[in-house]
Motif scaffolding. Structure first.
Motif, PDB file in Angstrom:
ATOM      1  N   VAL A 127       0.868  -1.187   0.000  1.00  0.00           N
ATOM      2  CA  VAL A 127       0.000   0.000   0.000  1.00  0.00           C
ATOM      3  C   VAL A 127       0.900   1.230   0.000  1.00  0.00           C
ATOM      4  CG1 VAL A 127      -1.754   1.316   1.257  1.00  0.00           C
ATOM      5  CG2 VAL A 127      -1.883  -1.180   1.186  1.00  0.00           C
ATOM      6  N   GLN A 128       0.608   2.174  -0.905  1.00  0.00           N
ATOM      7  CA  GLN A 128       1.401   3.402  -0.988  1.00  0.00           C
ATOM      8  C   GLN A 128       0.788   4.480  -0.097  1.00  0.00           C
ATOM      9  OE1 GLN A 128       2.506   4.728  -4.955  1.00  0.00           O
ATOM     10  NE2 GLN A 128       2.252   2.639  -5.718  1.00  0.00           N
ATOM     11  N   TRP A 129       1.668   5.145   0.641  1.00  0.00           N
ATOM     12  CA  TRP A 129       1.248   6.170   1.609  1.00  0.00           C
ATOM     13  C   TRP A 129       1.971   7.482   1.335  1.00  0.00           C
ATOM     14  CZ3 TRP A 129      -2.362   5.006   5.272  1.00  0.00           C
ATOM     15  CH2 TRP A 129      -2.615   3.652   5.524  1.00  0.00           C
ATOM     16  N   THR A 143      -3.385   6.961   2.215  1.00  0.00           N
ATOM     17  CA  THR A 143      -3.194   6.057   1.084  1.00  0.00           C
ATOM     18  C   THR A 143      -3.375   6.845  -0.199  1.00  0.00           C
ATOM     19  OG1 THR A 143      -5.525   5.428   0.974  1.00  0.00           O
ATOM     20  CG2 THR A 143      -4.083   4.032   2.325  1.00  0.00           C
ATOM     21  N   VAL A 144      -2.599   6.475  -1.231  1.00  0.00           N
ATOM     22  CA  VAL A 144      -2.714   7.179  -2.507  1.00  0.00           C
ATOM     23  C   VAL A 144      -2.946   6.224  -3.672  1.00  0.00           C
ATOM     24  CG1 VAL A 144      -1.396   9.192  -1.747  1.00  0.00           C
ATOM     25  CG2 VAL A 144      -0.185   7.240  -2.775  1.00  0.00           C
ATOM     26  N   ASP A 145      -3.109   4.933  -3.385  1.00  0.00           N
ATOM     27  CA  ASP A 145      -3.267   3.959  -4.469  1.00  0.00           C
ATOM     28  C   ASP A 145      -4.504   3.073  -4.294  1.00  0.00           C
ATOM     29  OD1 ASP A 145      -2.377   2.496  -2.288  1.00  0.00           O
ATOM     30  OD2 ASP A 145      -0.944   1.301  -3.441  1.00  0.00           O
ATOM     31  N   ARG A 146      -5.558   3.635  -3.748  1.00  0.00           N
ATOM     32  CA  ARG A 146      -6.819   2.919  -3.534  1.00  0.00           C
ATOM     33  C   ARG A 146      -7.941   3.722  -4.191  1.00  0.00           C
ATOM     34  NH1 ARG A 146      -4.926  -2.029  -2.237  1.00  0.00           N
ATOM     35  NH2 ARG A 146      -2.763  -1.346  -2.281  1.00  0.00           N
ATOM     36  N   PRO A 147      -9.140   3.156  -4.362  1.00  0.00           N
ATOM     37  CA  PRO A 147     -10.217   3.899  -5.021  1.00  0.00           C
ATOM     38  C   PRO A 147     -10.671   5.129  -4.237  1.00  0.00           C
ATOM     39  CG  PRO A 147     -10.999   1.741  -4.280  1.00  0.00           C
ATOM     40  CD  PRO A 147      -9.532   1.794  -4.035  1.00  0.00           C
ATOM     41  N   VAL A 148     -10.391   5.163  -2.940  1.00  0.00           N
ATOM     42  CA  VAL A 148     -10.617   6.344  -2.099  1.00  0.00           C
ATOM     43  C   VAL A 148      -9.380   6.535  -1.232  1.00  0.00           C
ATOM     44  CG1 VAL A 148     -13.142   6.181  -1.990  1.00  0.00           C
ATOM     45  CG2 VAL A 148     -11.768   4.958  -0.311  1.00  0.00           C
ATOM     46  N   TYR A 149      -9.177   7.759  -0.802  1.00  0.00           N
ATOM     47  CA  TYR A 149      -8.057   8.043   0.089  1.00  0.00           C
ATOM     48  C   TYR A 149      -8.457   7.698   1.518  1.00  0.00           C
ATOM     49  CZ  TYR A 149      -6.194  10.673  -3.873  1.00  0.00           C
ATOM     50  OH  TYR A 149      -5.733  11.024  -5.104  1.00  0.00           O
ATOM     51  N   VAL A 150      -7.561   7.043   2.236  1.00  0.00           N
ATOM     52  CA  VAL A 150      -7.770   6.685   3.642  1.00  0.00           C
ATOM     53  C   VAL A 150      -6.677   7.388   4.432  1.00  0.00           C
ATOM     54  CG1 VAL A 150      -7.832   4.829   5.349  1.00  0.00           C
ATOM     55  CG2 VAL A 150      -8.741   4.446   3.044  1.00  0.00           C
ATOM     56  N   ALA A 172      -6.944  -5.535   1.703  1.00  0.00           N
ATOM     57  CA  ALA A 172      -7.990  -6.533   1.461  1.00  0.00           C
ATOM     58  C   ALA A 172      -9.333  -5.891   1.108  1.00  0.00           C
ATOM     59  CB  ALA A 172      -8.157  -7.427   2.686  1.00  0.00           C
ATOM     60  N   ALA A 173      -9.642  -4.750   1.717  1.00  0.00           N
ATOM     61  CA  ALA A 173     -10.952  -4.127   1.522  1.00  0.00           C
ATOM     62  C   ALA A 173     -11.014  -3.192   0.314  1.00  0.00           C
ATOM     63  CB  ALA A 173     -11.348  -3.346   2.777  1.00  0.00           C
ATOM     64  N   LEU A 174      -9.879  -2.598  -0.017  1.00  0.00           N
ATOM     65  CA  LEU A 174      -9.864  -1.610  -1.097  1.00  0.00           C
ATOM     66  C   LEU A 174      -8.868  -2.042  -2.171  1.00  0.00           C
ATOM     67  CD1 LEU A 174      -9.734   1.596   1.153  1.00  0.00           C
ATOM     68  CD2 LEU A 174     -11.755   0.549   0.093  1.00  0.00           C
ATOM     69  N   PRO A 175      -9.321  -2.336  -3.385  1.00  0.00           N
ATOM     70  CA  PRO A 175      -8.414  -2.808  -4.420  1.00  0.00           C
ATOM     71  C   PRO A 175      -7.419  -1.731  -4.860  1.00  0.00           C
ATOM     72  CG  PRO A 175     -10.583  -2.393  -5.342  1.00  0.00           C
ATOM     73  CD  PRO A 175     -10.696  -2.208  -3.854  1.00  0.00           C
ATOM     74  N   TYR A 176      -6.298  -2.201  -5.382  1.00  0.00           N
ATOM     75  CA  TYR A 176      -5.267  -1.283  -5.883  1.00  0.00           C
ATOM     76  C   TYR A 176      -5.820  -0.447  -7.026  1.00  0.00           C
ATOM     77  CZ  TYR A 176      -1.118   0.389  -8.294  1.00  0.00           C
ATOM     78  OH  TYR A 176      -0.178   1.189  -8.893  1.00  0.00           O
ATOM     79  N   ARG A 177      -5.406   0.792  -7.057  1.00  0.00           N
ATOM     80  CA  ARG A 177      -5.707   1.710  -8.150  1.00  0.00           C
ATOM     81  C   ARG A 177      -4.454   2.518  -8.400  1.00  0.00           C
ATOM     82  NH1 ARG A 177      -8.748   7.172  -7.179  1.00  0.00           N
ATOM     83  NH2 ARG A 177      -6.645   7.521  -6.438  1.00  0.00           N
ATOM     84  N   GLU A 178      -4.074   2.660  -9.643  1.00  0.00           N
ATOM     85  CA  GLU A 178      -2.887   3.436  -9.993  1.00  0.00           C
ATOM     86  C   GLU A 178      -3.046   4.847  -9.399  1.00  0.00           C
ATOM     87  OE1 GLU A 178       0.809   3.686 -11.581  1.00  0.00           O
ATOM     88  OE2 GLU A 178      -0.453   1.918 -11.810  1.00  0.00           O
ATOM     89  N   PRO A 179      -2.003   5.354  -8.690  1.00  0.00           N
ATOM     90  CA  PRO A 179      -2.095   6.717  -8.138  1.00  0.00           C
ATOM     91  C   PRO A 179      -2.397   7.722  -9.242  1.00  0.00           C
ATOM     92  CG  PRO A 179      -0.222   5.563  -7.200  1.00  0.00           C
ATOM     93  CD  PRO A 179      -0.762   4.695  -8.313  1.00  0.00           C
ATOM     94  N   GLN A 180      -3.265   8.658  -8.896  1.00  0.00           N
ATOM     95  CA  GLN A 180      -3.749   9.627  -9.883  1.00  0.00           C
ATOM     96  C   GLN A 180      -3.041  10.965  -9.770  1.00  0.00           C
ATOM     97  OE1 GLN A 180      -6.345   8.586 -12.094  1.00  0.00           O
ATOM     98  NE2 GLN A 180      -5.702   6.659 -11.126  1.00  0.00           N
ATOM     99  N   PRO A 181      -2.526  11.493 -10.882  1.00  0.00           N
ATOM    100  CA  PRO A 181      -1.947  12.838 -10.841  1.00  0.00           C
ATOM    101  C   PRO A 181      -3.074  13.869 -10.766  1.00  0.00           C
ATOM    102  CG  PRO A 181      -1.882  11.985 -13.069  1.00  0.00           C
ATOM    103  CD  PRO A 181      -2.435  10.882 -12.189  1.00  0.00           C
TER     104      PRO A 181
END
Length: 183
Positions: A127-129, A143-150, A172-181
């Motif tokens: 997980v990227q932070w 977090t910067v690589d999930r569908p929402v920021y945590v 486990a709860a939030l799937p990976y998403r490429e970080p968005q510029p």
């Protein structure tokens, strides 16, 4: 039929005696640990700390947060880094806290100011932070690589152990998403 009526109580009694007296599969037998009944230590389960309700500011619920956050919020542990959870007051169910001074998690926050894709993130267990240390009283991990920021806010004196402990639940709860510029 009489044989069954006699045999069933005898088998039940034998199973009870085997569990009480030990034997193969006894949890105290190192060669068979984990295969017998669970050990009971007599302690009572942890209770929520007797702390006041913690007001937590949360952003307005977005469709993304409404779709993603419930899975994470439902998987959070009762205890974190030796701290028991505490009640929170917020405008959405997407806030959770532990201990005093509090460790606070908010799901569905805005993109962190200062975050630059590919430059200012660190990775823990996949997980990227983005880490903000601008406030001397706290450290904010987002977090910067999930569908929402945590966002997890830690008191300044607390190391990254709570973030590391929560990373598996987040992954486990939030799937990976490429970080968005972008902003």
């Amino acid at each position: 039929m009489i044989a069954t009526a006699v045999l069933v109580p005898v088998v039940v009694a034998a199973v009870v005696l085997a569990n009480v007296l030990g034997g193969p599969g006894d949890a105290t037998d190192p060669d068979h640990a984990g295969h017998g009944p669970a050990a009971v230590d007599g302690s009572t389960p942890a209770e929520r700390e007797d702390l006041p309700v913690l007001p937590v500011d949360v952003p307005a619920m977005t469709p993304e947060a409404e779709a993603s956050c419930p899975a994470l919020m439902g998987s959070l542990p009762f205890e974190l880094a030796g701290e028991t959870s505490r009640r929170v007051q917020s405008d959405t169910p997407n806030a959770y806290a532990w201990g005093d001074p509090p460790i606070v998690l908010v799901c569905g926050v805005d993109r962190p100011a200062g975050y630059v894709v590919g430059v200012s993130a660190m990775q823990i267990n996949g997980v990227q932070w983005y880490v903000d240390t601008s406030d001397p009283g706290s450290t904010v991990w987002t977090t910067v690589d999930r569908p929402v920021y945590v966002e997890i806010t830690l008191p300044a004196e607390v190391d990254s152990a709570p973030v590391t402990a929560l990373t598996p639940e987040i992954a486990a709860a939030l799937p990976y998403r490429e970080p968005q510029p972008g902003p």
